[in-house]
Motif scaffolding. Structure first.
Motif: not given
Length: 395
Positions: A199, A201-202, A235, A322
């Motif tokens: 994961r 968080e772009w 994601t 993340a």
């Protein structure tokens, strides 16, 4: 209370490990009943077939064993008895021609699982194996196995039982891990995601690159290095390039990407030094080192503030992880029934005549044929041990 049905051999779980245990018992003259909670057997095998069904991997035995990490010793007997060569022979015996890819991965020529599964089930039925679907195992009443079925609660006592209940990923295919409630906590290692997506968080500027594969790079986490492809998704990162890093990432190791694994830092620095006057940084990276637009976006996303000397950054681009994909979305799981709760022949120490196999055991391995091989191998080992138990022979 329903009457108790009495059987000689029972296999609980209709995945690869359970079906292999059933076939092994049938060959020994003890055709079992197979109880599967889903409407049909082999569902996870069919899902694996959507990407070609990587059965096993042809490579030297030490390298193959090393893929199982800390569980290699516990799996040694199973893999000695049913390693890559045996898996290939077994599949060919079911009428499935195979081929080996450039990386050593072995696939059916059909590139799907359904022909193999059909032939396998036909052989099992011919050998006397009975399949019962929509039978969910709910635990024990003393030595009696309890099931919830379309016809209500059923009780089954068997002289030999093989448990092959899977891990805790992809519950919709049959592996939900709920079986663990039937075991004392000290017999279990907690379930954790394995071969999982990462994961990230772009920011919004990465959105145009979602679905784009990242190729020709090396991923690093802890002491693990993986060369392979990964896809940038909404994601995070998905794919065979990042899945082998799951154990290190679970322990909190940082993730870096070497965008030029075949170039040394100094060579890269020399190429980057030749910048044309007036070139933007993006054009310079494209011209000097042929960095793709997607990789340039990744550098801007993860590398800011950009240092003056870009070479070390391009060799170890930090990715802000993340976390891992949720347990149910992982390809496989670590954790499960601990090996110290089992005899060397996979019989439960506190339940004579009950054996365990497959992903419900506490081991993990990367994708690439290792997962399926160990499921088949432990299923065969448990089936052989159950047959010996029925014959009154020691393990």
């Amino acid at each position: 209370m329903s009457e108790t049905e009495t059987l000689r051999a029972l296999v609980i779980g209709g995945g690869p490990a359970g079906l292999m245990a059933a076939g092994t018992l049938a060959e020994a003259g003890f055709a079992p009943v197979v109880a599967e909670r889903m409407p049909s057997v082999g569902r996870k095998l069919l899902m694996a077939g959507k990407s070609g069904l990587n059965l096993t991997k042809e490579e030297p035995a030490p390298a193959f064993r090393a893929a199982y990490g800390g569980a290699a010793a516990e799996l040694a007997t199973a893999l000695d008895g049913f390693g890559p060569a045996a898996v290939m022979s077994w599949a060919e015996g079911l009428g499935q021609p195979l081929f080996t890819g450039s990386t050593g991965r072995v696939f059916p020529e059909a590139m799907k699982a359904s022909p193999l599964l059909r032939a396998w089930l036909a052989r099992l039925r011919e050998g006397g194996t009975e399949l019962r679907t929509r039978w969910r195992w709910t635990g024990w009443d003393g030595p009696v196995a309890l099931f919830e079925t379309p016809d209500g609660t059923r009780r089954v006592a068997a002289e030999a039982i093989v448990l092959a209940l899977g891990g805790a990923s992809w519950a919709r295919l049959g592996s939900d891990g709920r079986w663990s409630a039937a075991f004392p906590a000290d017999r279990l290692a907690p379930f954790r995601p394995s071969n999982a997506g990462i994961r990230v968080e772009w920011s919004a500027h990465m959105q145009p690159h979602f679905g784009t594969p990242l190729k020709g790079v090396a991923f690093h986490a802890g002491d693990r290095v993986s060369r392979g492809e990964a896809v940038i998704s909404a994601t995070g990162l998905e794919g065979g390039g990042v899945y082998p890093l799951t154990p290190a990432l679970r322990e909190g190791a940082p993730l870096t990407i070497d965008l030029f694994p075949d170039l040394g830092t100094e060579t890269l620095r020399q190429r980057l030094a030749r910048r044309r006057r007036g070139d933007s940084l993006a054009n310079h990276l494209r011209r000097a080192v042929n960095l793709s637009s997607m990789a340039r976006a990744l550098v801007m996303e993860c590398g800011r503030p950009l240092p003056e000397d870009l070479a070390p950054l391009l060799k170890a681009l930090p990715v802000p992880v993340a976390g891992l994909a949720p347990l149910d979305r992982a390809i496989s799981t670590a954790g499960g029934l601990r090996f110290d709760a089992l005899e060397p022949d996979l019989m439960l120490r506190d339940r004579p005549g009950v054996f365990a196999a497959g992903e419900m055991l506490d081991w993990e391995a990367p994708t690439g044929g290792y997962l399926l091989t160990a499921c088949l191998a432990t299923g065969r080992q448990a089936g052989l041990a159950a047959a010996r138990h029925l014959e009154g022979r020691p393990g």
